[in-house]
Design an enzyme around this catalytic site. Structure first.
Site: not given
Lengths: 1518, 480
Positions: A963, A1134, A969, A960, A912, A20, A253-254, A50, A233
């Site tokens: 994970k 990889c 990294q 993703q 990315e 919110c 909010n949270g 918001r 929201f």
């Protein structure tokens, strides 16, 4: 639909989320006025962006306002209806939501009245609330209750506080009785508040609807000295009037991530609660936490309870949302003691929170330890305090502003209207700290484990029986080699690659541990994951265990507990707990063994016996029980440790005794990080994995751990587990083990519902599965291996085969046979061979691996002719390849995919890592190497206006599959020069992708990023990539409301370049569940036809695609299979850069070996499309659209004769949600992004015409409001479209703004634009800045001192690549996060400054917050450190601190400061420049170590005469 | 994966062989042991693949990456444990197996594959050297009796597995020594017979009774045996040889390879062969028909006997140096290979078909007449057409037919038990049990002629089936 829907199909109402905007206005001196109410309502209107609207524009998610009880108003209106109100203190008032059915409404009122009487108070009367719902949308109307206000008179015997408590008792009784009744509309009943102090108006409304809805609010007699407002929201669009905030005391909010655990623990605590204030009334308040309430509602429940039973509101707040104290560098011991003591009373309510609270007298706000929600406030000269999620929500004359500040992480801000002042954080806390001698209490009672005497008997290593016990507990060679060896050697959790294609536990033929049936939940969209490594200061693995005291009456003994540094304990520590002989500590060991021969029934009975023993231990005054599975033999084995501990935990919650005992596990079973996570998640406080330790001993003995001592190996192992736990917690946004303990953030997959409900209560298990009997059978298999009746071979551990394929191991979809067939078919173009491949993958009769393997098609009676089915060209447009970055895969592989996808009309994905602009231009032969999908991930590498402008689709990676909830990294060794170039970073220097997007901490933030990206390229579709987990459907609905054009729901099993193995295997769900849930919930919400639903995750065959389509997907992504087509042989290395076929490596030696061709990939997709057509013909569909969502064409295998899979029930997956009239199962409508209303389209672009067309200089002056978001971005896009990456010459377009700018001011602005803002700005300023210039300073006629006040919000210059920024004032948290090229000057920053920065320069001439430079791998920061204490606040993990000595540095800083003076008239900078000699020494240069080394090496190389390129390559060697 | 980057740093080395000039003068093993250090380097080339195709390529399912790793780490005792877990006789496969594992080695996609076979042999050699190979005597006996007929690798493997499971096992062999083709088909220079004897010793200690000179179906009625035992395993091999019925076949000097090789082996073992039966290539022109392993064994034997010339004939064309398009990795690579015997001399002629043997008036072979052939494929069938005017004569004193085997021998055992054959004249079975209850089959007898590694794998699987048949359940592994 009068009420929110119940659980149906895969939809689970407990997965609802909300977020919110919030705010409050207060008069510091308590002066009541109607203006405050008016202003608060204005704030609501200015925060509309918001909130959100559902499928209808006029149905909001909910708004509300909390004010002081408007006595003047009530007195007047009540008199009109013949209710005479007494003095304000002598009556309470409440707003009551009642059923619409008059009889039911009457019934509720009768109950209410009766209870008021029973509680000795008097009903003064009911008032019908005038309402006008003509503006609100049909969905909101459907759930609309009727409204009455109730007035209750105080019994004279009570004083005001006692009366308030009585009103609380009345409310709880009424709620319990009505909600527990059989009334069909009972759920409509609700009391927004019932108090003599405050009053709440709220409902399922938009910010502009509340006032018309409740005309009361416009009445000038409605007066208050404070007003708290909230704009919700929600992730869904279901009617939910009562979920609007504020609640009775808070607006939030949270999101509280540990709410399940918190509620469970609260429930367990109730029986120990005693209160002098309530006496016998206390019982009437239970249960404290209302089951089915939102996290915020439950939070409010508990805060209310703590407050009403005697704690001041801010004290309750500090208990529930403590700041991060344990790792605090500078906090004094007393304050730490306060927090530590309270942590033994109650675990933190962990998760992002900006919380505003009020009791009608004080009003305040607090931010959680991570500070992830924005909260800004102004204090005016005329004593008003205005706080809100954004600045600019209320127009205030600049000269009236006294202070501009923001909430700081973990700190409280409070206005006391009685005292008439702001009470600062220090003062508030000091008062509570001084209340009791917490430090002494702790010293006397809290027992660090190291202080307990070491007993004589400590279990050692028993080599003789080791193998047998390992077998009994199901150890495999892989456990040793792949999991445990790296943990013991390096203290790190092992990394894997390429996802998982092995069978789900419930489909596996092997005996699997119970842990494997639990999948970790993770934060996505509605709540951010954390970075437990770089932001370690907020995390805590230490935990205290033992009995709790009376929550309501803190005493010294309440903290009589044992403190562990880690929930994983050594044999020595366990022995200490076992033999502890100190007052108040007494431990009983209870075996958890059962007779194998008795199977499930025996296990069940043994568990019951354990409960009895635990109960009697509690009765006998024991403070700890150790559940132990030592002592297995040929007849007996351990109850699965997880079952035993979770069983006991829930048994004790049910009988209200859980908090009377500390629960410790001594087990041979747990050995991987996930095991510990599940055990803790289901309530055990400490785990001693003795067999794991013994195994390490034997591994040392036989050389598997060379040069390692056992103690060191154990310590490393524990370290690795704790690191892993931190990561698992962090991905859910949880910071402390204490809160994680019992939080149950898992979903079960493949477990029988009854079994889960009994032992893992409140855990979702949506497809059923195995129960006690089969669990026992699996135990039996392991036990048989250990104790065969007849030994026929050398005993040996099984291989496992989870991580590397083995013939006797776990089944994998990609195995030698299928890899070979796929490669052969696509390389030689043989469709027949391809069919052999698909039939091998699809035919899972023998080996079951996936849920889809269990489905069958219900083919049409008469197939349609194949040539009537749409051609493959149409179908291939729906195909894309997965997001694999250039960096994780080789350039050859990346471009091969792009060429192939462009040829067939599909889409490849950049991943990315950015994309080289050279690829935006077609090759001579017409091939285009450009990826149509440009990904925007948390690292924002190479995300520029040019990159975004060259996209067909822009994909926001929220998570993703391999994970979810984690960052990544790229180790320096893989950052080859060509990778660094594209990513805008330095070669050979580590690149970190943070776990969260630092501009998405909650759902409305996502809406903002979607908006930003749409502005950056209005033609592109914006995707949001999610990963399947319970509740993903609800999140998807929220994302649809954020105006995402496409939602991708990935399966958990997708490939990856590198991921911790526990995430690879244990986080997230198969896409079958995710896509089905998303489809169902989107359809239920009426949102389905405005978005495109995409899926990916081990899609391998035409059959897979058809199933995905039938479940609801209309586009399909493939990654692993095309890689295999290009030569990948699932080496799964990889992450090591050693891919031997040149696919997933950058090493030129190896990329040379790449043999993939675009033609192979084309063949693959053509074959897949052809297969799809064949199925379509048989199913009777001519087009894919016809097929989407037609789940009734699917059936589950008629006779499941698999020993485990037989219990699965797929009816929830195959549930077909009903369409609303006129809706469709697939996308037919476009989202309304509202760009045409933006400042850019209406003003900036037209006014810049001369510059755009003729490069002429343009000057513009405009006012700006907080509702003008993403200013400058469309203009930037227009420049990029014409002039490419280069943009326009600097300062071609000069824009001067006045006012408070909305979020994302200057996002992705390229060269040529200079944006000057006189005023202030909200979060995300300069996001992705790529050449432009941003200047901000306070209004010229302000009276406050700029360098002491906040100017701009959080998360500035995120992922910016070039340009400049000059900020005359203080910035919030995470300044310059992941900056890779911008030069910026600012006069103070909050916590986490320059986090993850990889390039550019930051000059900070003011205060800095904590954790500066965390994860900073490049660039430089020059920090003015006047007090000389900067180092304490700096995270020196990756950087070094230096003085400014080189002339080069001096020049750099001075130039930037001169610019700063020139642009902003900064007196601070001016003074520094004037007295440079005095100041030079006070500057600290923050220099990333690796970055410095690389730069130096390049320099040395060039001095040796190497070319730039050669020097860079050589720098790889240091 | 001892070393992650091993495959990038090290090249494959050739298996050390004794020098040609030295080795053709004796019968001792050609292959030499690897010194430990260079072998560890070879093991370090293993990439420890996510999908170890080698492990799939090996019929036994040898845990190749695991013991490669253990060797690299010098953990030989663990390595032999891991190796023995899937393979009863690594010294047989380590010397004789053509190593399909190496054909499917992932490194083989673009580099030379890992020297898997050499690592395998070194592990077992080291284990014997260190005395780690001990009998594994079962704790409990089951009292069940199993008779195994045929003592080749399949029979031996089955016997060892079942003995260790506690059954009383008797292994019958029609010949005078145990070992089947390994004893009499394989020349000493390829695998020294002491390796066999060493295993027999172990098996004897584990409770296996060896009965050589017992030709079941001839000397002993198979049905009597069936009554005596709770289960039987037929592992008599695919001993029906393919012949070449062309003019002159009856001439003196034309022999089956399986007449020649056993005799030569007997000589090596010190048996005396009557002069008139002796086949000796000394100073003779030798032609071997058939380009396979048996052919190569004949070539090597002939070299050692001092042949004047050795020529081998193969009807198929010369295989390519590298994989053909239709023979992709990880299939067995049909490429030109050079066995040790080929290194030692002789010609290899491809795409030829022998048409006729010519002899002198005494019935002695003098010449061989051949033509070149071309392959013509029609549908799935392959036809060999003579190339016109390509007729050629070769001087020949001795011809050895090494053209393979056609299946199980029908007479005797098979007929007496009433065991069904399939269309390829191999013994039919379902899960290793023939149509006769309690009668099982393993090895070439049901597979047709094949590799030792298959025989061992099938012997192990049949043992598991028998154990289950006898006991109701089994923990014995069943690799195929």
């Amino acid at each position: 639909m009068k009420q929110p829907p119940k659980q149906q199909g895969l939809y689970d109402p407990t997965t609802e989320h909300d977020a919110c905007g919030l705010g409050f206005v207060a008069h510091m001196k308590g002066q009541k006025s109607h203006k405050i109410v008016d202003d608060a309502l204005t704030i609501l209107r200015n925060l509309i962006h918001r909130g959100a609207c559902g499928c209808e524009e006029n149905t909001g998610d909910g708004v509300g306002i909390l004010i002081q009880k408007p006595h003047k108003f009530f007195k007047r209106v009540c008199a009109e209806i013949n209710i005479e109100l007494p003095e304000s203190d002598s009556y309470g008032a409440g707003m009551v939501f009642l059923p619409t059915d008059p009889e039911q409404s009457k019934h509720c009122q009768d109950i209410f009245e009766r209870i008021i009487n029973e509680e000795g108070q008097s009903l003064l009367g009911w008032r019908d609330v005038p309402t006008d719902d003509s503006l609100i949308g049909p969905t909101a109307k459907e759930g609309e209750p009727t409204f009455k206000q109730i007035f209750i008179g105080k019994n004279d015997e009570l004083d005001a506080p006692a009366f308030d408590r009585k009103l609380y008792v009345i409310r709880k009784r009424v709620e319990n009785e009505i909600w527990g009744s059989e009334l069909s509309e009972r759920e409509l009943f609700y009391l927004t508040s019932l108090s003599y102090r405050t009053f709440v108006y709220k409902g399922m409304l938009t910010g502009s609807q509340i006032e018309p809805m409740f005309p009361d609010l416009g009445d000038p007699d409605i007066e208050s000295a404070l007003a708290l407002v909230h704009q919700r929201f929600s992730t869904n669009t279901f009617p939910a009037w009562k979920l609007a905030h504020p609640f009775r005391y808070v607006a939030h909010n949270g999101e509280i991530n540990t709410v399940r655990g918190n509620a469970n623990w609260m429930r367990a605590r109730e029986s120990l609660c005693e209160s002098e204030l309530f006496g016998d009334d206390l019982e009437k308040l239970f249960p404290i936490c209302i089951e089915g309430g939102s996290d915020s509602a439950v939070f409010d429940n508990v805060m209310e309870f703590l407050h009403m039973s005697g704690r001041p509101l801010p004290h309750a707040v500090l208990m529930m949302i403590p700041e991060a104290w344990s790792g605090h560098e500078t906090m004094d011991d007393e304050r730490k003691a306060f927090y530590e003591y309270h942590a033994t009373l109650m675990e933190p309510w962990d998760g992002p929170a900006s919380l505003s609270f009020t009791d009608g007298e004080v009003i305040g706000a607090v931010l959680d330890r991570n500070g992830l929600r924005p909260s800004r406030y102004y204090v005016t000269h005329d004593d008003f305090v205005i706080m809100a999620s954004e600045v600019g929500v209320l127009e205030i004359a600049p000269e009236n502003v006294k202070i501009k500040d923001r909430l700081h992480p973990g700190r409280i801000f409070m206005v006391d209207t009685k005292q008439g002042r702001i009470i600062n954080d220090e003062e508030i806390k000091q008062e509570f700290i001084d209340e009791h001698p917490y430090g002494d209490w702790l010293k006397k009672n809290l027992m660090p484990i190291e202080n307990i005497p070491t007993p004589k008997n400590i279990h050692g290593l028993d080599t003789d029986t080791l193998l047998q016990r390992q077998q009994a507990f199901g150890y495999t060679h892989e456990d040793l080699k792949i999991l445990m060896a790296p943990m013991a050697a390096n203290g790190m959790e092992p990394t894997g690659a390429m996802g998982t294609d092995a069978a789900l536990a419930v489909l596996s033929d092997r005996s699997r541990l119970l842990y494997d049936y639990f999948k970790q939940l993770f934060a996505q969209v509605t709540n951010p994951p954390l970075d437990g490594i770089r932001e370690e200061l907020v995390t805590q693995v230490a935990i205290t265990i033992g009995p709790e005291g009376n929550l309501l009456k803190p005493a010294a003994e309440s903290c009589r507990r044992i403190k562990l540094n880690s929930p994983v304990i050594t044999n020595e520590e366990l022995a200490k707990i076992r033999d502890v002989n100190l007052p108040g500590f007494k431990t009983k060991t209870i075996p958890i063994l059962y007779s194998v021969a008795e199977g499930g029934a025996g296990m069940d009975k043994a568990l019951e016996d354990v409960y009895v023993e635990v109960d009697s231990a509690i009765k006998d005054g024991y403070s700890y029980v150790i559940l132990s599975d030592r002592g297995i033999d040929e007849n007996k084995t351990g109850i699965p440790a997880l079952l035993a501990t979770a069983g006991v935990h829930h048994h004790l919650i049910r009988n209200g005794k859980r908090t009377q005992i500390g629960l410790v596990l001594e087990s041979g079973e747990p050995r991987e990080v996930h095991h510990f996570a599940v055990l803790l998640g289901y309530g055990v406080g400490a785990v001693n994995p003795y067999l794991a330790f013994e195994t390490l001993g034997s591994m040392i003995g036989n050389g598997r751990l060379p040069e390692m001592e056992h103690q060191k190996a154990v310590a490393n192992f524990i370290k690795a587990v704790n690191k892993g736990l931190t990561k698992i917690m962090a991905k859910m946004g949880i910071s402390t083990v204490q809160s994680y303990c019992g939080a149950q953030v898992f979903e079960a997959i493949g477990l029988e519902k009854a079994f889960v409900d009994k032992y893992f209560t409140w855990t979702a298990s949506r497809i059923g599965g195995i129960g006690m009997k089969i669990v026992a059978e699996e135990m039996n298999m392991r036990h048989h291996n250990a104790f065969p009746e007849r030994e026929v071979k050398e005993p040996e551990l099984e291989w496992g085969g989870e991580y590397q394929w083995r013939r006797d191991g776990e089944y994998h979809l990609f195995n030698p046979d299928t890899v070979f067939k796929l490669q052969h078919a696509t390389r030689t173009g043989q469709f027949e061979v391809f069919k052999e491949y698909t039939s091998r993958v699809d035919d899972q009769n023998e080996h079951r691996a996936t849920l889809r393997g269990m489905f069958e098609f219900k083919f049409a009676d008469k197939a349609i002719p194949l040539d009537e089915v749409e051609p493959i060209e149409n179908i291939m447009k729906r195909f894309s390849t997965g997001a694999m970055s250039y960096g994780s895969i080789s350039g050859q592989a990346h471009e091969t995919l792009a060429i192939a996808m462009n040829r067939i009309g599909g889409k490849s994905n950049t991943g990315e890592g950015g994309e080289n602009p050279a690829r935006f231009v077609a090759d001579a032969n017409g091939d285009l190497r450009r990826s149509a999908i440009k990904q925007v991930a948390s690292g924002r590498f190479g995300v520029t206006s040019n990159y975004l402008t060259n996209a067909d689709d822009i994909q926001i990676k929220m998570a993703q599959g391999a994970k979810p909830g984690e960052g990544g990294q790229l180790p320096g060794s893989k950052v080859y020069p060509w990778i660094a170039e594209v990513r805008g970073s330095t070669p050979w220097v580590d690149l970190i992708s943070p776990p969260p997007h630092h501009d998405i901490y909650s759902i409305e933030d996502l809406a903002q990023l979607i908006h930003d990206l749409k502005n950056s390229n209005p033609k592109a579709r914006i995707h949001t990539k999610l990963v399947a987990e319970i509740g993903v459907g609800t999140v998807a609905a929220g994302v649809a409301k954020c105006h995402s054009d496409v939602i991708l729901v990935s399966g958990y099993d997708g490939g990856t370049g590198a991921s911790p193995i526990s995430s690879l295997k244990h986080a997230g769900l198969p896409w079958e569940l995710g896509i089905a849930e998303s489809q169902q919930v989107l359809v239920m919400n009426g949102l389905r036809d405005r978005i495109v639903l995409q899926t990916d995750g081990q899609l391998k065959t035409g059959r897979d695609v058809v199933i995905a389509a039938l479940l609801g997907a209309e586009e399909f992504g493939f990654a692993t299979a095309p890689l295999v087509v290009m030569g990948c042989i699932m080496m799964r290395v990889c992450h090591l850069n050693t891919c031997p076929v040149g696919v997933a490596t950058q090493n030129p030696e190896l990329t040379r070996k790449f043999t993939g061709q675009p033609e192979f990939v084309e063949n693959f997709f053509k074959f897949i499309a052809e297969e799809i057509r064949e199925y379509m013909a048989q199913l009777g569909f001519r087009t894919i659209n016809e097929m989407i969502g037609q789940v009734d064409k699917l059936d589950t295998n008629k006779a499941v004769d698999h020993w485990k899979a037989a219990g699965l029930d797929f009816s929830n997956i195959l549930y077909k949600a009903e369409l609303r009239p006129g809706d469709k199962y697939y996308q037919v409508k476009e989202q309304d992004h509202g760009l045409e209303r933006s400042l850019d389209v209406t003003k900036l672009v037209p006014l810049s015409k001369a510059a755009l067309e003729n490069k002429e200089k343009v000057d513009i002056i405009l006012p700006v409001l907080n509702t003008d978001r993403t200013v400058g971005t469309i203009l930037g896009h227009n420049i990029t479209k014409r002039y490419g990456a280069e943009g326009l010459p600097d300062d071609t377009i000069n824009i001067h703004f006045n006012g408070s700018a909305g979020m994302s001011f200057g996002a992705f602005v390229p060269s040529g634009i200079t944006m000057t803002l006189e005023g202030d700005s909200n979060d995300y300023l300069g996001k992705g800045l790529c050449g432009g210039k941003i200047i901000v300073y306070p209004p010229r006629h302000s009276t406050f001192i700029p360098e002491e006040n906040i100017l701009v919000g959080n998360v500035l210059l995120y992922g910016a690549t070039s340009g400049e920024a000059y900020l005359r004032g203080i910035a919030g948290e995470r300044f310059c996060v992941r900056n890779s090229g911008v030069s910026a000057v600012v006069e103070g920053v909050g916590d986490h400054g320059c986090e993850y920065m990889t390039g550019g320069v930051a000059v900070i001439i003011g205060k800095t917050g904590r954790n500066f430079a965390a994860g900073m791998s490049g660039g430089e920061a020059y920090v003015l450190d006047e007090d000389g204490d900067f180092e304490i606040r700096c995270n020196t993990g990756m950087i070094g601190l230096e003085k400014i000595e080189e002339q080069e540095d001096v020049d750099k800083v001075k130039t930037l400061l001169s610019n700063h003076v020139q642009y902003t008239q900064s007196t601070v900078a001016e003074n520094i420049l004037k007295n440079w000699k005095d100041y030079q020494g006070k500057f600290v240069k923050v220099m990333p170590t690796a970055y410095k080394n690389v730069l130096a090496a390049i320099k040395r190389g060039k001095e040796k005469g190497l070319t730039e390129e050669e020097a860079i390559m050589e720098a790889a060697n240091g | 994966m001892g070393k992650i980057t091993g495959f990038m740093e090290y090249e494959r080395e050739k298996q050390p062989y004794r020098p040609v000039e030295e080795r053709v003068k004796d019968w001792k093993q050609v292959m030499q042991p690897w010194p430990v250090e260079p072998l560890k380097v070879q093991a370090a080339r293993c990439m420890d693949c996510g999908i170890p195709f080698c492990h799939q390529g090996c019929p036994l399912g040898n845990m190749i990456p695991d013991w490669n790793d253990l060797v690299y780490r010098d953990q030989w005792a663990d390595a032999i444990k891991r190796l023995h877990a899937t393979n009863n006789f690594p010294e047989f496969t380590g010397t004789l197996c053509p190593a399909p594992c190496e054909g499917s080695c992932v490194l083989g996609i673009n580099e030379d594959p890992v020297s898997i076979k050499a690592v395998e042999l070194s592990i077992i050699d080291k284990a014997f050297e260190n005395g780690w190979i001990k009998p594994e005597i079962p704790e409990k006996k089951t009292g069940k009796k199993v008779g195994i007929i045929g003592s080749g690798p399949a029979g031996m493997a089955a016997a060892q597995q079942l003995a260790r499971a506690g059954h009383d096992v008797t292994l019958f062999e029609r010949s005078d020594r145990i070992g089947g083709l390994m004893r009499y088909g394989i020349p000493e220079f390829k695998m020294e017979k002491r390796r066999l004897d060493r295993r027999m010793e172990q098996m004897e200690a584990e409770g296996v009774t060896f009965k050589p000179n017992s030709h079941i179906g001839v000397d002993i009625d198979a049905n009597d045996l069936k009554k005596e035992f709770d289960a039987l395993i037929l592992s008599g091999g695919a001993s029906a040889r393919r012949d070449l019925p062309i003019p002159g076949r009856e001439l003196k000097g034309v022999y089956q390879a399986m007449e020649y090789l056993p005799q030569s082996n007997r000589v090596c073992m010190g048996d005396t062969i009557p002069e008139e039966e002796l086949i000796n290539a000394k100073d003779k022109h030798v032609i071997v028909i058939g380009g396979g392993d048996t052919g190569a064994d004949c070539i090597g034997t002939a070299h050692r006997q001092g042949a004047a010339s050795v020529t081998s004939l193969e009807i198929m064309p010369k295989p390519p140096k590298e994989r053909a398009q239709d023979n992709p990795w990880p299939q067995w690579p049909f490429i030109y290979r050079t066995a040790s015997a080929h290194e030692e001399g002789g010609d290899r002629v491809y795409s030829v078909q022998t048409k006729k043997f010519h002899g002198d008036e005494d019935g002695n072979l003098t010449d061989l007449e051949l033509t070149k052939v071309e392959i013509q494929r029609t549908g799935g069938r392959m036809m060999f057409n003579d190339v016109p005017k390509s007729k050629k004569m070769l001087k020949a004193d001795l011809v050895f037919l090494a053209m393979g085997f056609t299946g199980a021998e029908k007479a005797g055992l098979v007929e007496q038990l009433g065991v069904d054959l399939n269309e390829r004249t191999n013994v039919w079975h379902e899960n290793w049990q023939t149509n006769v209850e309690g009668v099982f089959v393993a090895g070439d007898m049901q597979h047709g002629q094949s590799l030792i590694v298959w025989a061992i794998a099938e012997g192990r699987s049949a043992a598991a089936a028998v154990d289950k048949f006898l006991m109701g359940s089994t923990d014995l592994p069943s690799p195929v």
